[in-house]
Design an enzyme around this catalytic site. Structure first.
Site, mmCIF file in Angstrom:
data_model
loop_
_atom_site.group_PDB
_atom_site.id
_atom_site.type_symbol
_atom_site.label_atom_id
_atom_site.label_comp_id
_atom_site.label_asym_id
_atom_site.label_seq_id
_atom_site.Cartn_x
_atom_site.Cartn_y
_atom_site.Cartn_z
ATOM 1 N N GLU A 126 -7.826 -0.033 6.725
ATOM 2 C CA GLU A 126 -7.308 1.270 7.155
ATOM 3 C C GLU A 126 -8.180 1.800 8.298
ATOM 4 O OE1 GLU A 126 -7.993 4.005 3.946
ATOM 5 O OE2 GLU A 126 -6.697 5.571 4.772
ATOM 6 N N LYS A 139 1.063 6.292 6.026
ATOM 7 C CA LYS A 139 0.548 6.472 4.649
ATOM 8 C C LYS A 139 1.231 7.665 3.970
ATOM 9 C CE LYS A 139 -3.988 6.814 2.296
ATOM 10 N NZ LYS A 139 -5.447 6.875 2.561
ATOM 11 N N CYS A 147 -4.459 2.143 1.363
ATOM 12 C CA CYS A 147 -5.517 2.650 0.489
ATOM 13 C C CYS A 147 -5.004 3.399 -0.737
ATOM 14 C CB CYS A 147 -6.502 3.483 1.310
ATOM 15 S SG CYS A 147 -8.144 3.491 0.548
HETATM 16 C C1 ACM Z 1 -8.477 6.311 0.814
HETATM 17 O O1 ACM Z 1 -7.262 6.475 0.602
HETATM 18 N N1 ACM Z 1 -8.914 6.037 2.037
HETATM 19 C C2 ACM Z 1 -9.445 6.369 -0.273
#
Ligand code: ACM
Length: 261
Positions: free
Chosen positions: A38, A108, A141
């Protein structure tokens, strides 16, 4: 098919340097699919939204040129996380670069902690892309803690979850084993290493990038503290067999009449 997780240690704010270092790491192992962490270009711990905007890119930005030419010359797909500028909006996104020059973006959906001050949550459902001999789904993530994301991708036919991460909580690597078992898919979790200390906050990223099989076997797992590129040979078709016992087919046995999703 060979898939690689690329575990990097980005220098906060050094976008061109981080891009060049990551591209050079790709060249160290042959694979058909490379998954990077990420926010692999900028680093993670932004002090403000303005700071993040200054390190953000549109998907056609020149900074991706090294990744694009690697994908084309190696005949491989590359997935990497970046801060995405889209008009006035900023997303925590992943870019899938295919060897034929096509690309797709995932934004995301589930933002973690202080990300809520910086990014907008993804505005599209997670989608599956065809490429390099497998159906690929992207997640980022903290999406791991919402089983709906992996399930949505698996129901849409994903065989390999490309999971770019900057993990700080200790649970994810083990939890992704369950995501794989409950969906009978492969998952490539690419995490970063190192510590960032900014604006009075400090985060240490847990590494342990891994590739997990549909039966929950951890095929490779990296260390918690150093850069690495790890490869596993997989048969993506194994993810199309959803049977658990002769009388249990994972998706056929679902009861959406009694629950949603
Ligand atoms: C995250 O979602 N970077 C912990």
């Amino acid at each position: 098919m060979r898939i690689a997780v690329v575990q990097t240690r980005p220098e906060f704010g050094d976008v061109p340097g981080n891009a060049a270092r990551a591209v050079s790491m790709l060249g160290t192992e042959q694979a058909d699919l490379y998954v990077l962490p990420e926010l692999a270009l900028s680093g993670y711990l932004f002090e403000s939204k303005d700071e993040a905007v200054g390190m953000a890119q549109a998907p056609d930005d020149d900074v991706f040129e090294g990744f694009r030419s690697f994908a084309s010359s190696a005949g491989a797909a590359v997935v990497l996380g970046f801060a995405e500028r889209a008009g006035e909006s900023l997303y925590n996104s992943s870019l899938l670069l295919s060897p034929d020059g096509t690309q797709s973006v995932y934004r995301k959906v589930q933002l973690f902690w202080g990300e809520k001050d910086i990014f907008e949550p993804g505005d599209r459902p997670p989608a599956v892309a065809e490429g390099v001999g497998a159906r690929l789904g992207m997640m980022i993530c903290f999406d791991w803690i919402f089983p709906e994301i992996a399930r949505t991708l698996a129901l849409a036919g994903a065989q390999v979850l490309c999971h770019s991460a900057n993990l700080v909580l200790p649970y994810c690597q083990d939890a992704m084993v369950t995501r794989c078992i409950e969906n009978r898919v492969f998952a490539a979790t690419s995490n970063r290493v190192g510590t960032e200390k900014r604006a009075g906050r400090e985060l240490t990223y847990t590494g342990m990038s891994q590739i997990v099989a549909p039966d929950g076997r951890v095929l490779v797992r990296a260390s918690g503290d150093s850069e690495d590129v790890l490869v596993a040979e997989i048969d993506p078709g194994a993810a199309d067999d959803k049977s658990v016992t002769p009388r249990n087919e994972l998706f056929g046995d679902r009861r959406p009449d009694l629950y949603r999703l």
